[in-house]
Design a protein around this motif. Structure first.
Motif, PDB file in Angstrom:
ATOM      1  N   HIS A 274       0.857  -1.179   0.000  1.00  0.00           N
ATOM      2  CA  HIS A 274       0.000   0.000   0.000  1.00  0.00           C
ATOM      3  C   HIS A 274       0.900   1.238   0.000  1.00  0.00           C
ATOM      4  CE1 HIS A 274       1.007   0.417   4.265  1.00  0.00           C
ATOM      5  NE2 HIS A 274       0.660  -0.841   4.424  1.00  0.00           N
ATOM      6  N   PRO A 275       0.352   2.423  -0.234  1.00  0.00           N
ATOM      7  CA  PRO A 275       1.176   3.639  -0.208  1.00  0.00           C
ATOM      8  C   PRO A 275       1.964   3.753   1.091  1.00  0.00           C
ATOM      9  CG  PRO A 275      -0.979   4.124  -1.098  1.00  0.00           C
ATOM     10  CD  PRO A 275      -1.047   2.708  -0.610  1.00  0.00           C
ATOM     11  N   GLY A 276       3.213   4.186   0.973  1.00  0.00           N
ATOM     12  CA  GLY A 276       4.101   4.174   2.121  1.00  0.00           C
ATOM     13  C   GLY A 276       4.874   2.880   2.230  1.00  0.00           C
ATOM     14  N   HIS A 277       4.891   2.112   1.134  1.00  0.00           N
ATOM     15  CA  HIS A 277       5.585   0.821   1.074  1.00  0.00           C
ATOM     16  C   HIS A 277       7.005   0.948   1.623  1.00  0.00           C
ATOM     17  CE1 HIS A 277       7.443  -2.781  -0.610  1.00  0.00           C
ATOM     18  NE2 HIS A 277       6.255  -3.222  -0.933  1.00  0.00           N
ATOM     19  N   THR A 278       7.428  -0.060   2.372  1.00  0.00           N
ATOM     20  CA  THR A 278       8.748  -0.052   2.986  1.00  0.00           C
ATOM     21  C   THR A 278       9.868  -0.046   1.944  1.00  0.00           C
ATOM     22  OG1 THR A 278      10.223  -1.229   4.504  1.00  0.00           O
ATOM     23  CG2 THR A 278       8.779  -2.573   3.137  1.00  0.00           C
ATOM     24  N   LYS A 279      11.020   0.506   2.341  1.00  0.00           N
ATOM     25  CA  LYS A 279      12.232   0.460   1.525  1.00  0.00           C
ATOM     26  C   LYS A 279      13.150  -0.687   1.955  1.00  0.00           C
ATOM     27  CE  LYS A 279      12.292   5.443   0.610  1.00  0.00           C
ATOM     28  NZ  LYS A 279      13.085   6.705   0.766  1.00  0.00           N
ATOM     29  N   THR A 280      12.653  -1.553   2.810  1.00  0.00           N
ATOM     30  CA  THR A 280      13.456  -2.698   3.235  1.00  0.00           C
ATOM     31  C   THR A 280      13.793  -3.575   2.039  1.00  0.00           C
ATOM     32  OG1 THR A 280      12.671  -2.757   5.509  1.00  0.00           O
ATOM     33  CG2 THR A 280      13.400  -4.840   4.582  1.00  0.00           C
ATOM     34  N   GLU A 281      15.070  -3.927   1.926  1.00  0.00           N
ATOM     35  CA  GLU A 281      15.564  -4.669   0.774  1.00  0.00           C
ATOM     36  C   GLU A 281      15.458  -6.177   0.991  1.00  0.00           C
ATOM     37  OE1 GLU A 281      19.019  -1.414  -0.479  1.00  0.00           O
ATOM     38  OE2 GLU A 281      19.561  -3.263   0.576  1.00  0.00           O
ATOM     39  N   MET A 282      15.312  -6.892  -0.122  1.00  0.00           N
ATOM     40  CA  MET A 282      15.381  -8.348  -0.113  1.00  0.00           C
ATOM     41  C   MET A 282      16.602  -8.774  -0.921  1.00  0.00           C
ATOM     42  SD  MET A 282      12.718 -11.210  -1.618  1.00  0.00           S
ATOM     43  CE  MET A 282      11.348 -10.771  -0.574  1.00  0.00           C
ATOM     44  N   GLY A 283      17.315  -9.790  -0.434  1.00  0.00           N
ATOM     45  CA  GLY A 283      18.543 -10.198  -1.115  1.00  0.00           C
ATOM     46  C   GLY A 283      19.590  -9.119  -0.972  1.00  0.00           C
ATOM     47  N   SER A 284      20.150  -8.663  -2.098  1.00  0.00           N
ATOM     48  CA  SER A 284      21.145  -7.595  -2.071  1.00  0.00           C
ATOM     49  C   SER A 284      20.506  -6.220  -2.154  1.00  0.00           C
ATOM     50  CB  SER A 284      22.114  -7.757  -3.241  1.00  0.00           C
ATOM     51  OG  SER A 284      21.440  -7.503  -4.470  1.00  0.00           O
ATOM     52  N   GLY A 285      19.219  -6.177  -2.512  1.00  0.00           N
ATOM     53  CA  GLY A 285      18.561  -4.910  -2.794  1.00  0.00           C
ATOM     54  C   GLY A 285      18.514  -4.599  -4.275  1.00  0.00           C
ATOM     55  N   ASP A 286      19.273  -5.360  -5.077  1.00  0.00           N
ATOM     56  CA  ASP A 286      19.241  -5.193  -6.529  1.00  0.00           C
ATOM     57  C   ASP A 286      18.145  -6.057  -7.138  1.00  0.00           C
ATOM     58  OD1 ASP A 286      21.317  -3.446  -6.417  1.00  0.00           O
ATOM     59  OD2 ASP A 286      22.837  -4.854  -7.141  1.00  0.00           O
ATOM     60  N   LEU A 287      17.606  -5.618  -8.266  1.00  0.00           N
ATOM     61  CA  LEU A 287      16.623  -6.409  -8.987  1.00  0.00           C
ATOM     62  C   LEU A 287      17.324  -7.551  -9.717  1.00  0.00           C
ATOM     63  CD1 LEU A 287      14.546  -3.481 -10.507  1.00  0.00           C
ATOM     64  CD2 LEU A 287      13.934  -4.874  -8.534  1.00  0.00           C
ATOM     65  N   PRO A 288      16.693  -8.724  -9.823  1.00  0.00           N
ATOM     66  CA  PRO A 288      17.301  -9.871 -10.517  1.00  0.00           C
ATOM     67  C   PRO A 288      17.217  -9.719 -12.029  1.00  0.00           C
ATOM     68  CG  PRO A 288      15.147 -10.469  -9.697  1.00  0.00           C
ATOM     69  CD  PRO A 288      15.407  -9.067  -9.202  1.00  0.00           C
ATOM     70  N   PHE A 341      18.125 -19.852  -9.068  1.00  0.00           N
ATOM     71  CA  PHE A 341      17.008 -18.995  -8.680  1.00  0.00           C
ATOM     72  C   PHE A 341      17.519 -17.655  -8.169  1.00  0.00           C
ATOM     73  CE2 PHE A 341      13.908 -17.710  -5.297  1.00  0.00           C
ATOM     74  CZ  PHE A 341      12.885 -17.342  -6.163  1.00  0.00           C
ATOM     75  N   TYR A 342      17.066 -16.566  -8.815  1.00  0.00           N
ATOM     76  CA  TYR A 342      17.465 -15.215  -8.453  1.00  0.00           C
ATOM     77  C   TYR A 342      16.235 -14.435  -7.996  1.00  0.00           C
ATOM     78  CZ  TYR A 342      21.600 -16.562 -11.107  1.00  0.00           C
ATOM     79  OH  TYR A 342      22.714 -17.223 -11.567  1.00  0.00           O
ATOM     80  N   TYR A 343      16.402 -13.550  -7.022  1.00  0.00           N
ATOM     81  CA  TYR A 343      15.253 -12.890  -6.420  1.00  0.00           C
ATOM     82  C   TYR A 343      15.701 -11.617  -5.711  1.00  0.00           C
ATOM     83  CZ  TYR A 343      17.289 -14.643  -2.163  1.00  0.00           C
ATOM     84  OH  TYR A 343      18.176 -14.881  -1.150  1.00  0.00           O
ATOM     85  N   GLY A 344      14.730 -10.783  -5.345  1.00  0.00           N
ATOM     86  CA  GLY A 344      15.004  -9.650  -4.469  1.00  0.00           C
ATOM     87  C   GLY A 344      14.704  -8.313  -5.101  1.00  0.00           C
ATOM     88  N   GLY A 345      15.060  -7.263  -4.385  1.00  0.00           N
ATOM     89  CA  GLY A 345      14.820  -5.916  -4.856  1.00  0.00           C
ATOM     90  C   GLY A 345      14.920  -4.900  -3.737  1.00  0.00           C
TER      91      GLY A 345
END
Length: 357
Positions: A274-288, A341-345
């Motif tokens: 929802h609006p105000g979505h967290t900036k918490t990263e998954m994986g390295s924080g980079d897009l796969p 398998f690559y993931y995150g963002g």
């Protein structure tokens, strides 16, 4: 870290383990086949270090236990819930997995069956940014059985979790529950349950990479496997270190088999979707990205075990992301190489065109 007598560890305060006889090492029948072992050359390239070991190690006959300050418990909403995942409200059921949960974002590869007795993978280790103290980011392997709102599971991987550990360091962890985190289970040794046998690895301990000339990136190899004799679920690290086990007495469904195996990332935040979505990263924080996947979170050499002790690639597996604009996935398949398998963002960030909350 405190070094405590292996026979006086927190696990034995669990009512089901009052008469438990500790299993010091996995059964001899669990000797891994060549595919499961990491060669000496591979070991030199896959090496992580726990910071507490700079000051030595625990003597044989003791185990390292992370000391929890009184403020750690007082900071929790309820002391009884300390070290346990927040039980989410289920949005809706999809097969037997525990995902599709409010306040959780998953980017996973998974397989389902009825004869699983173990899972293994190489996991790229990062130190993702976690925006708020009540959020966490983790990359892990989960083995699960039971109803989607009352499941049993064991899991392990690495995580950044300020509410549990009080900082934003990357740590190795273990977790279990027998009722979907309603009233049971916890991280590491924060409640009775997991029996630690290693005096070398501390669950909840900070892990750092050790540079190796010409070596691979920072990688963690984890293997969760059911001992065919004791029925205990063993956690093995970097191919040849047995950290400890979840005793069979803790479980009902998991005493016999696993129905679901997951490899991948998970974010917990009340600010998801929802609006105000967290900036918490998954994986390295980079897009796969297809053109440069190794800069993101990844799992390689994913393996399952069925009735035999042989490790093999899952015959049928699929991927899933329930927040694909913020934490997308990419499964690379090649007829001459096994799947990766690559993931995150980055979550909500100015340069993420996909996460447009």
């Amino acid at each position: 870290m405190d070094c405590i007598d292996i026979y006086k560890q927190p696990a034995f305060n669990h009512p089901a383990l009052r008469n438990h006889i500790i299993q010091i090492a996995p059964s001899s029948v669990m000797t891994m086949k060549p595919e499961a072992a990491i060669t000496k050359e591979k070991c030199s390239m896959i090496h992580t270090h726990q910071l507490w070991r700079k000051n030595g190690s625990c003597p044989i006959g003791t185990i390292p236990v992370r000391r929890n300050c009184q403020t750690d418990v007082l900071d929790c909403n309820l002391a009884a819930k300390y070290g346990r995942k927040n039980r989410p409200s289920i949005q809706y059921e999809l097969k037997t997995s525990n995902y599709l949960q409010a306040n959780h974002a998953f980017a996973i590869m998974m397989t389902e069956g009825f004869n699983y007795h173990g899972a293994k993978a190489d996991i790229k280790v990062w130190n993702p940014y976690v925006e708020h103290d009540d959020e966490y980011s983790t990359s892990r392997i989960i083995l699960e059985n039971g109803a989607y709102n009352n499941y049993e599971c064991v899991e392990s991987g690495w995580m950044v979790n300020p509410s549990v550990y009080g900082d934003r360091e990357t740590r190795i962890y273990a977790y279990w529950t027998v009722d979907g985190s309603s009233t049971t289970g916890c991280f590491d040794l924060m409640c009775p349950g997991f029996v630690q046998t290693s005096n070398e690895i501390a669950l909840g301990g900070v892990i750092k990479s050790i540079p190796v000339p010409g070596g691979l990136p920072w990688i963690m190899t984890l293997h969760i496997v059911r001992d065919p004799i004791s029925k205990n679920w063993w956690l093995r690290y970097q191919g040849n270190i047995s950290i400890g086990y979840w005793p069979a007495e803790l479980f009902k469904a998991l005493r016999s088999t696993v129905e679901v195996i997951q490899w991948g990332g998970e974010i917990y935040s009340t600010r998801l979707g929802h609006p105000g979505h967290t900036k918490t990263e998954m994986g390295s924080g980079d897009l796969p990205l297809v053109i440069q996947p190794n800069s993101t979170g990844w799992f390689k050499r994913m393996r399952i075990q069925e009735n035999s002790m042989d490790l093999k690639q899952p015959e049928s597996a699929y991927t899933y992301s329930d927040d694909h604009r913020c934490y997308p996935i990419y499964l690379r398949k090649d007829q001459y190489a096994e799947p990766e398998f690559y993931y995150g963002g980055p979550g909500k960030d100015w340069h993420s065109l996909l996460c447009a909350y």
